[in-house]
Design a protein around this motif. Structure first.
Motif, PDB file in Angstrom:
ATOM      1  N   ALA A 265       0.831  -1.206   0.000  1.00 14.77           N
ATOM      2  CA  ALA A 265       0.000   0.000   0.000  1.00 14.77           C
ATOM      3  C   ALA A 265       0.865   1.254   0.000  1.00 14.77           C
ATOM      4  O   ALA A 265       1.906   1.315   0.671  1.00 14.77           O
ATOM      5  CB  ALA A 265      -0.920  -0.002   1.225  1.00 14.77           C
ATOM      6  N   LEU A 271      -4.514  -1.726   2.695  1.00 17.65           N
ATOM      7  CA  LEU A 271      -5.147  -2.702   1.815  1.00 17.65           C
ATOM      8  C   LEU A 271      -5.739  -3.835   2.633  1.00 17.65           C
ATOM      9  O   LEU A 271      -5.195  -4.227   3.665  1.00 17.65           O
ATOM     10  CB  LEU A 271      -4.119  -3.304   0.845  1.00 17.65           C
ATOM     11  N   CYS A 281      -9.208  -0.666  -0.577  1.00 19.80           N
ATOM     12  CA  CYS A 281      -8.132   0.246  -0.189  1.00 19.80           C
ATOM     13  C   CYS A 281      -8.697   1.393   0.627  1.00 19.80           C
ATOM     14  O   CYS A 281      -9.579   2.133   0.156  1.00 19.80           O
ATOM     15  CB  CYS A 281      -7.430   0.787  -1.431  1.00 19.80           C
TER      16      CYS A 281
END
Length: 420
Positions: A265, A271, A281
């Motif tokens: 991420a 994530l 996300c």
């Protein structure tokens, strides 16, 4: 006739080729809180009508002079953008949607600029080489980030964007007639064409590059390794994102340790993968969006502060993400779920495969059967044997179809519906 007024929140559809001045004028609109809606100037009249109906613009601009006049009316504001461009989704899986950020608060506007600058290191000495059409989100985002940091943007040929030309791009990298580029965003197809050209004419000096970022489509392992070989250590990156927002970033050296990953991420994001494989996300406030005029689809895309675009994937124990594809691409054969990306990644390891796309076709016995369209020199018999050594029976393509090229969007995504 006097020009129509402009107000914060207005939408201006842009139907003209990209250029360095195009980026400058887009930035002026953004600073005034005007949403540029970059569209492909090559669109047919039917495509234009469809897209314009989605975004309902206040103004439609088709000439560079008209865009310059609109930008001039925005004044000389030097602050951060008050909104994001309203890009349209590609429409490969359905009706295009306008991705709307709304107007940003001063704090969120500053955070949006800072996030990109911190991740990519934009600075006043940057020269950004634009390879992809500027009506797409990623190349425009890199160009805008460069200008906001005080850097420069260059377009091969020096004028309006034209079709990608490996020879012209190579001359620009050599710095003939302009400063040598320091950064560029590209898709794997650009790299393949550049490397093929360089095999014929020689590799230019790439030592000036500090950032080469690619995204938009899976990168064949051989191309990835050549990228690492030809550009300075630590300069090459892959990222995973969408028109709606960004998920991950990954140095190529990390990819070497975990082949196939698209990284972890981005800073400030988290994530998670749901039980059905859907990637979610969690993003900061400045990265939120909605689908313009479509509250139902907006609601489907969000769970609290987390959004999804329907992609499927897996996270390893260290938080690295591996993509399995889109739910729309899923093939169900004999009751078994087959993700095309997994099969494609396996077949790309064959030296005779230059490009490949896997898709499902109706089958009276299995429901769907797995097929592969292949660009390269490998025969169907060779590929069948190769697949048997790497894939379980349901995942092995039942047909290998040789094709000269794969149908792709301008951002590099395969149009699987055309193959089907």
């Amino acid at each position: 006739m006097p020009a129509p007024p402009l107000s914060p929140g207005d939408r201006v559809a842009l139907l003209l080729p990209g250029s360095t001045t195009y980026v400058e004028h887009v930035l002026a609109l953004l600073r005034a809180g005007i949403h540029p809606v970059p569209l492909d100037p090559r669109s047919t009249s039917r495509e234009r009508e469809r897209l314009l109906a989605v975004v309902d613009p206040h103004h439609v601009v088709e000439r560079a002079d008209d865009l310059a006049a609109l930008a001039a009316r925005c004044g000389a504001d030097h602050g951060p953008p008050r909104c994001r461009p309203m890009h349209c989704t590609s429409g490969t899986t359905g009706t295009p949607k306008g991705v709307d950020s709304g107007l940003l608060s001063p704090a969120d506007a500053a955070s949006l600029v800072a996030e990109e600058a911190d991740l990519w290191g934009f600075g006043p000495d940057d020269v950004n080489l634009v390879l992809s059409p500027l009506h797409h989100s990623a190349p425009l985002r890199f160009a805008l980030g460069t200008l906001l940091a005080g850097g420069r943007v260059v377009v091969p040929g020096g004028g309006e964007q034209r079709a990608f030309d490996a020879a012209e791009v190579t001359e620009t990298i050599r710095g003939l007639g302009t400063a040598r580029p320091v950064t560029m965003f590209c898709v794997p197809t650009h790299l393949q064409r550049l490397f093929a050209h360089w095999d014929a004419v020689g590799v230019p000096d790439t030592s000036a590059f500090r950032l080469v970022a690619h995204a938009g489509a899976p990168c064949p392992p051989a191309v990835k390794r050549r990228l690492l070989e030809l550009f300075p250590a630590g300069s090459t990156w892959e990222f995973y994102g969408s028109t709606e927002g960004q998920f991950t970033a990954c140095r190529s050296e990390e990819w070497l340790e975990r082949p196939g990953t698209v990284g972890r991420a981005r800073p400030g994001r988290r994530l998670r993968v749901a039980d059905d494989g859907t990637i979610w996300c969690t993003v900061p406030r400045h990265a939120r969006f909605g689908y313009f005029g479509d509250p139902d689809r907006t609601a489907e895309a969000w769970q609290g502060d987390a959004f999804t675009v329907g992609d499927l994937g897996r996270l390893d124990d260290a938080g690295y993400l591996f993509l399995d594809g889109r739910r729309e691409d899923l093939i169900i054969t004999g009751g078994v779920n087959v993700y095309p990306v997994e099969v494609e990644n396996a077949l790309r390891e064959h030296p005779g495969v230059h490009d490949v796309a896997v898709f499902g076709v109706p089958d009276d016995h299995w429901g769907q059967r797995v097929c592969a369209a292949v660009v390269g020199t490998a025969s169907a018999e060779e590929l069948d044997g190769f697949a048997r050594s790497r894939l379980s029976p349901p995942k092995r393509p039942k047909e290998f179809r040789p094709v000269p090229d794969l149908p792709r969007t301008a951002t590099g995504k395969v149009r699987r519906s055309e193959l089907q």
